[in-house]
Design a protein around this motif. Structure first.
Motif, mmCIF file in Angstrom:
data_model
loop_
_atom_site.group_PDB
_atom_site.id
_atom_site.type_symbol
_atom_site.label_atom_id
_atom_site.label_comp_id
_atom_site.label_asym_id
_atom_site.label_seq_id
_atom_site.Cartn_x
_atom_site.Cartn_y
_atom_site.Cartn_z
ATOM 1 N N GLU A 1 75.331 -14.115 14.405
ATOM 2 C CA GLU A 1 74.284 -14.710 15.225
ATOM 3 C C GLU A 1 74.415 -16.224 15.251
ATOM 4 O OE1 GLU A 1 70.719 -13.385 13.314
ATOM 5 O OE2 GLU A 1 70.780 -14.968 11.778
ATOM 6 N N THR B 1 67.432 -17.229 30.447
ATOM 7 C CA THR B 1 67.173 -18.207 29.395
ATOM 8 C C THR B 1 65.706 -18.359 29.001
ATOM 9 O OG1 THR B 1 67.019 -19.970 31.068
ATOM 10 C CG2 THR B 1 69.175 -19.583 30.070
ATOM 11 N N GLN C 1 63.783 -15.978 26.280
ATOM 12 C CA GLN C 1 64.272 -16.269 24.931
ATOM 13 C C GLN C 1 63.650 -17.556 24.412
ATOM 14 O OE1 GLN C 1 66.852 -14.679 22.944
ATOM 15 N NE2 GLN C 1 66.357 -16.166 21.342
ATOM 16 N N ILE D 1 59.874 -17.007 23.507
ATOM 17 C CA ILE D 1 59.730 -16.277 22.245
ATOM 18 C C ILE D 1 60.053 -17.168 21.054
ATOM 19 C CG2 ILE D 1 60.638 -14.368 20.864
ATOM 20 C CD1 ILE D 1 61.079 -12.847 23.486
ATOM 21 N N ASP D 2 61.083 -18.015 21.203
ATOM 22 C CA ASP D 2 61.505 -18.886 20.102
ATOM 23 C C ASP D 2 60.439 -19.899 19.710
ATOM 24 O OD1 ASP D 2 63.897 -17.620 19.802
ATOM 25 O OD2 ASP D 2 65.070 -19.078 20.956
ATOM 26 N N LYS E 1 64.947 -19.404 15.024
ATOM 27 C CA LYS E 1 65.289 -19.204 16.438
ATOM 28 C C LYS E 1 66.744 -18.752 16.526
ATOM 29 C CE LYS E 1 62.105 -22.886 17.855
ATOM 30 N NZ LYS E 1 61.499 -23.082 16.524
ATOM 31 N N ILE F 1 69.876 -15.945 17.975
ATOM 32 C CA ILE F 1 70.337 -15.053 19.031
ATOM 33 C C ILE F 1 71.634 -14.418 18.542
ATOM 34 C CG2 ILE F 1 71.561 -16.951 20.195
ATOM 35 C CD1 ILE F 1 71.042 -15.503 22.845
ATOM 36 N N GLY G 1 74.601 -11.332 22.221
ATOM 37 C CA GLY G 1 73.551 -11.840 23.106
ATOM 38 C C GLY G 1 73.892 -13.208 23.641
ATOM 39 N N CYS G 2 74.489 -14.020 22.793
ATOM 40 C CA CYS G 2 74.915 -15.357 23.207
ATOM 41 C C CYS G 2 76.025 -15.276 24.249
ATOM 42 C CB CYS G 2 75.384 -16.134 21.977
ATOM 43 S SG CYS G 2 75.806 -17.863 22.287
ATOM 44 N N GLN H 1 74.560 -14.133 27.519
ATOM 45 C CA GLN H 1 73.795 -15.208 28.146
ATOM 46 C C GLN H 1 74.716 -16.177 28.875
ATOM 47 O OE1 GLN H 1 71.557 -18.258 25.751
ATOM 48 N NE2 GLN H 1 69.786 -17.137 26.517
ATOM 49 N N PHE I 1 69.384 -22.714 24.852
ATOM 50 C CA PHE I 1 70.136 -21.499 25.117
ATOM 51 C C PHE I 1 71.585 -21.714 24.724
ATOM 52 C CE2 PHE I 1 69.816 -23.744 29.249
ATOM 53 C CZ PHE I 1 71.149 -24.032 29.471
ATOM 54 N N CYS I 2 72.376 -20.657 24.778
ATOM 55 C CA CYS I 2 73.791 -20.762 24.426
ATOM 56 C C CYS I 2 74.552 -21.464 25.535
ATOM 57 C CB CYS I 2 74.377 -19.372 24.169
ATOM 58 S SG CYS I 2 73.872 -18.634 22.620
#
Length: 312
Positions: A11, A78, A81, A84-85, A91, A93, A97-98, A101, A179-180
């Protein structure tokens, strides 16, 4: 190479916008409302264009409906996520998932860039070749153009993600963003990535720049053509094109800055990420369609039809 065999981490940690709890709560509600507005506005546009016979058969609105779908999808990759973070201390992912994304961000982003060029061509034909508009922008051309935009987006993302799938991640796993972001994740790989970083910057940055220049040239040609034909036509053309030019600027401005300076400072990098994933999809429905009289009339017709059907 199997990613599971080449990776020692499962992650990534996203630092997000802030680590201050009161600010997290404030941003949670602010972005939750913004995302609800993005979904509501774009879904309303897609439904209206789909079910209104006049708008659905008009090339400009058919393309606008597709743009709204892409905007909504881009934000959905994006924003949930991020929302929620704001309520989570850790935080994180997942690795896959990354990767997903980043894949969809570049897929949808490349598709939207190409679609904006198609929309510029549509405006050129409508203003400069009005008598041939329906013949040129027929259903076959529209469907082919939309499919082409999706194909460009797919090629664009695959040209980068095919290399990401072979990178080993065994050390640091902290991504300083909401985000990633592809250039930032590449830096975390446990191998030399200088060439790949250049490839990503060249691929995304060059695509954004070329599309932006093509759009700039297209709209300039339209305005010059109208000015030569009629002295009073320029004002009408500017009124018609103002929304298109505004949206193009909003979309390509952040995109070009992000990939021209992919490892910029904290404030600039995260501000542009929020602008690209939240602000632009939020403003596009207002700029393009919700203030458009034809859209308002179509919404009113659909509402009347709905009320009438319920009474029956």
């Amino acid at each position: 190479m199997d990613m599971k065999n080449s990776s020692m981490i499962s992650e990534f940690v996203l630092l997000g916008l802030t680590s201050n709890w009161p600010l997290d709560i404030f941003f949670f509600f602010m972005f939750l409302l913004a995302y609800a507005a993005i979904l509501g506005g774009n879904i309303l546009i897609v439904i209206t264009i789909t079910f209104d016979t006049h708008l659905h058969s008009t090339p400009m609105y058919f393309l606008l409906g597709n743009l709204s779908f892409l905007d909504m999808s881009l934000s959905t990759i994006t924003t949930p996520q991020m929302i929620i973070d704001f309520l989570r201390e850790n935080k994180t992912i997942s690795l896959w998932g990354c990767m997903a994304q980043m894949f969809f961000l570049h897929f949808l982003g490349g598709s939207e860039m190409t679609l904006l060029i198609v929309m510029a061509v549509d405006r050129y034909v409508a203003i400069c070749r009005p008598l041939h508009y329906t013949a040129i922008m027929n259903r076959r051309v529209l469907l082919g153009s939309v499919l082409l935009s999706w194909a460009v987006g797919f090629v664009h993302t695959m040209s980068q993600m095919v290399f990401m799938a072979t990178l080993p991640f065994c050390g640091p796993n902290v991504v300083d963003n909401i985000f990633c972001d592809l250039p930032l994740v590449i830096k975390l790989a446990c191998t030399e990535t200088y060439v790949l970083e250049l490839l990503v910057i060249a691929d995304s940055g060059l695509l954004s720049f070329i599309c932006f220049v093509l759009l700039l040239v297209s709209y300039t040609v339209i305005l010059v053509t109208v000015r030569r034909r009629s002295s009073g036509g320029l004002s009408k053309a500017l009124s018609t094109l103002s929304a298109h030019i505004t949206v193009v600027t909003l979309f390509f401005g952040p995109c070009i800055f992000i990939y021209a300076w992919p490892f910029s400072s904290f404030s600039v990098d995260k501000f542009l990420s929020v602008f690209y994933s939240v602000i632009t999809p939020l403003l596009n429905p207002v700029i393009y369609t919700l203030r458009n009289q034809e859209m308002k009339s179509a919404m009113s017709r659909l509402r009347t039809q709905h009320i009438s059907s319920r009474q029956i």
